[in-house]
Design an enzyme around this catalytic site. Structure first.
Site, mmCIF file in Angstrom:
data_model
loop_
_atom_site.group_PDB
_atom_site.id
_atom_site.type_symbol
_atom_site.label_atom_id
_atom_site.label_comp_id
_atom_site.label_asym_id
_atom_site.label_seq_id
_atom_site.Cartn_x
_atom_site.Cartn_y
_atom_site.Cartn_z
ATOM 1 N N CYS A 1 -29.183 42.188 -17.039
ATOM 2 C CA CYS A 1 -29.505 40.772 -16.781
ATOM 3 C C CYS A 1 -28.707 40.182 -15.630
ATOM 4 O O CYS A 1 -29.070 39.135 -15.103
ATOM 5 C CB CYS A 1 -29.289 39.947 -18.034
ATOM 6 N N HIS B 1 -28.940 32.390 -16.491
ATOM 7 C CA HIS B 1 -29.777 33.455 -17.045
ATOM 8 C C HIS B 1 -30.432 32.920 -18.312
ATOM 9 O O HIS B 1 -29.782 32.266 -19.124
ATOM 10 C CB HIS B 1 -28.911 34.681 -17.355
ATOM 11 N N ASN C 1 -36.680 36.091 -22.207
ATOM 12 C CA ASN C 1 -35.638 36.725 -21.399
ATOM 13 C C ASN C 1 -36.281 37.787 -20.496
ATOM 14 O O ASN C 1 -36.765 38.801 -20.989
ATOM 15 C CB ASN C 1 -34.607 37.364 -22.344
HETATM 16 N N1 ACO Z 1 -37.500 36.497 -37.131
HETATM 17 C C1 ACO Z 1 -36.957 36.166 -38.306
HETATM 18 N N2 ACO Z 1 -35.737 36.578 -38.673
HETATM 19 C C2 ACO Z 1 -35.057 37.360 -37.832
HETATM 20 C C3 ACO Z 1 -35.569 37.745 -36.574
HETATM 21 C C4 ACO Z 1 -36.857 37.294 -36.252
HETATM 22 N N3 ACO Z 1 -37.444 37.584 -35.074
HETATM 23 N N4 ACO Z 1 -34.662 38.525 -35.937
HETATM 24 C C5 ACO Z 1 -33.609 38.612 -36.745
HETATM 25 N N5 ACO Z 1 -33.829 37.919 -37.892
HETATM 26 C C6 ACO Z 1 -32.933 37.726 -39.038
HETATM 27 C C7 ACO Z 1 -31.914 38.821 -39.165
HETATM 28 O O1 ACO Z 1 -32.456 39.935 -39.854
HETATM 29 C C8 ACO Z 1 -30.816 38.131 -39.923
HETATM 30 O O2 ACO Z 1 -31.158 38.121 -41.286
HETATM 31 P P1 ACO Z 1 -30.037 38.359 -42.440
HETATM 32 O O3 ACO Z 1 -29.090 37.198 -42.249
HETATM 33 O O4 ACO Z 1 -30.832 38.320 -43.666
HETATM 34 O O5 ACO Z 1 -29.428 39.680 -42.101
HETATM 35 C C9 ACO Z 1 -30.880 36.698 -39.424
HETATM 36 O O6 ACO Z 1 -32.172 36.548 -38.836
HETATM 37 C C10 ACO Z 1 -29.793 36.348 -38.412
HETATM 38 O O7 ACO Z 1 -29.758 37.363 -37.403
HETATM 39 P P2 ACO Z 1 -28.719 37.296 -36.210
HETATM 40 O O8 ACO Z 1 -28.925 38.487 -35.331
HETATM 41 O O9 ACO Z 1 -27.351 37.048 -36.750
HETATM 42 O O10 ACO Z 1 -29.246 35.969 -35.464
HETATM 43 P P3 ACO Z 1 -28.598 35.177 -34.285
HETATM 44 O O11 ACO Z 1 -28.447 33.768 -34.666
HETATM 45 O O12 ACO Z 1 -27.403 35.867 -33.698
HETATM 46 O O13 ACO Z 1 -29.754 35.219 -33.194
HETATM 47 C C11 ACO Z 1 -30.230 36.410 -31.119
HETATM 48 C C12 ACO Z 1 -30.178 36.466 -32.673
HETATM 49 C C13 ACO Z 1 -31.283 35.387 -30.755
HETATM 50 C C14 ACO Z 1 -30.618 37.774 -30.620
HETATM 51 C C15 ACO Z 1 -28.875 35.976 -30.559
HETATM 52 O O14 ACO Z 1 -27.847 36.712 -31.178
HETATM 53 C C16 ACO Z 1 -28.766 36.157 -29.062
HETATM 54 O O15 ACO Z 1 -29.412 35.480 -28.297
HETATM 55 N N6 ACO Z 1 -27.844 37.026 -28.601
HETATM 56 C C17 ACO Z 1 -27.499 37.180 -27.187
HETATM 57 C C18 ACO Z 1 -28.607 37.788 -26.381
HETATM 58 C C19 ACO Z 1 -28.136 37.979 -24.943
HETATM 59 O O16 ACO Z 1 -27.628 37.075 -24.314
HETATM 60 N N7 ACO Z 1 -28.263 39.183 -24.420
HETATM 61 C C20 ACO Z 1 -27.758 39.449 -23.077
HETATM 62 C C21 ACO Z 1 -28.812 39.480 -22.100
HETATM 63 S S1 ACO Z 1 -30.096 40.643 -22.461
HETATM 64 C C22 ACO Z 1 -29.960 42.018 -21.335
HETATM 65 O O17 ACO Z 1 -28.982 42.201 -20.677
HETATM 66 C C23 ACO Z 1 -31.107 43.002 -21.345
#
Ligand code: ACO
Length: 317
Positions: free
Chosen positions: A113, A244, A274
């Site tokens: 990214c 980003h 993204n």
């Molecule tokens: N729909 C419903 N529930 C979901 C989904 C979905 N699509 N995806 C995950 N869940 C559930 C999980 O299973 C989990 O359930 P549990 O609590 O029963 O285990 C719950 O939701 C919470 O999951 P988390 O992963 O803790 O959710 P979080 O609030 O962290 O959000 C996200 C996830 C959106 C991916 C976030 O962590 C994020 O944006 N991270 C950073 C991403 C980023 O910046 N990446 C860098 C750039 S990408 C690159 O370089 C290619």
């Protein structure tokens, strides 16, 4: 002193749109979860006949038009991508062929990214030292092709597209500074395997989202400080934040750090998802073409991605 300035911007998004409601039919998710956790409503998905280089070409041609230049004027091509058309040659070489801009150096940058910011930083160095005069810097991604469409934790996040800028030599900044970093200690937090390395897994994106999230917020905080301090400017001098576009909550945290109201942040995450290295040039192009960003304004670009890699650029547009 020679500086580089942004002479033109361009972007390309595939026509096909995949909404959160569409995703509800594919995996166990909901529009509400996706919107609340990420800010994403829809994303663009490429057609079978499209590739990273076809999207890059469309964005590049638009940027050239905006700069009033032709393909013959380019003397460097850099493509930030994690989803190249082929392992080799580089997507930049394939793009060069598409543009018939033969002869100049052309290469890809692999910084996920942060790929566009890395590319911008490299092009800026070449222009500042007088080696290049007009560089095409592209971020282009075919992420839908490396997403596991049965994994709800990742498939809701990503989209396809390409963005491009033309950088050209100028007596005035332009690019005031760029800052790029990496910490490979965290390379396992976010990755896509391939059939070459030691991981015998499918070539899909794997992410420990929450771990990445926490490091992203802190790291982007630090790079904002680094960028402001290096340029000896106050945060109140930033006109636009062009982040980003991975997650609205991460973007909001950076805007808060800058005391910038969200109206001064270019937001495309809701419509693009993204798009990795394409997200910043697409957002920049959106800001320019909607008339929000005006010549002379001060822009802060920042990115964070797999590697982990991160970077920023302070730009006088
Ligand atoms: N729909 C419903 N529930 C979901 C989904 C979905 N699509 N995806 C995950 N869940 C559930 C999980 O299973 C989990 O359930 P549990 O609590 O029963 O285990 C719950 O939701 C919470 O999951 P988390 O992963 O803790 O959710 P979080 O609030 O962290 O959000 C996200 C996830 C959106 C991916 C976030 O962590 C994020 O944006 N991270 C950073 C991403 C980023 O910046 N990446 C860098 C750039 S990408 C690159 O370089 C290619």
């Amino acid at each position: 002193m020679i500086y580089s300035r942004i002479a033109g911007t361009g972007g390309y998004l595939p026509e096909k749109v995949l909404s959160n409601n569409n995703l509800e039919q594919m995996v166990d998710t909901s529009d509400q979860w996706i919107l609340e956790r990420t800010g994403i409503s829809r994303r663009h998905i490429m057609e079978d006949h499209e590739t990273t280089s076809t999207m890059a070409e469309a964005a590049a041609r638009q940027a050239l038009d905006a700069a009033g230049l032709t393909t013959k004027d380019i003397d460097m091509i850099i493509v930030g991508t994690a989803t190249p058309d082929r392992t080799f040659p580089s997507t930049a070489c394939i793009l060069q062929h598409r543009l018939e801009a033969y002869g100049c150096p052309a290469f890809d940058v692999g910084a996920a990214c942060a790929g566009f910011i890395y590319g911008l930083s490299i092009a800026d160095q070449f222009i500042r030292n007088g080696v290049a005069k007009r560089a095409l810097v592209v971020g282009a991604e075919s992420l839908s092709r490396i997403v596991d469409w049965t994994d709800r934790s990742t498939c809701v996040l990503f989209g396809d597209g390409a963005g491009a800028v033309i950088l050209e030599a100028s007596g005035q900044p332009g690019i005031c500074s760029t800052h790029i970093h990496a910490n490979g200690f965290y390379n396992d937090l976010l990755y896509a395997a391939n059939h070459i390395g030691e991981l015998k897994e499918p070539a899909y994106i794997k992410m420990q989202g929450n771990g990445v999230f926490k490091i992203a917020v802190k790291t982007l905080d630090d790079i904002v400080d680094e960028t402001l301090a290096y340029n000896n400017i106050d945060k109140s001098e930033i006109d636009w934040l062009i982040p980003h576009q991975a997650n609205l909550r991460i973007i909001t945290a950076t805007a808060k750090k800058l005391d910038l109201p969200m109206e001064r942040v270019i937001l495309t995450v809701q419509d693009h998802g993204n798009t990795s290295s394409a997200s910043i040039p697409l957002a920049l192009n959106h800001g320019v073409r909607t008339g929000k960003i005006k010549r002379g304004e001060t822009l802060l670009l920042e990115a964070f991605g797999a590697g982990l890699t991160w970077g920023s650029a302070l730009v006088k547009y």
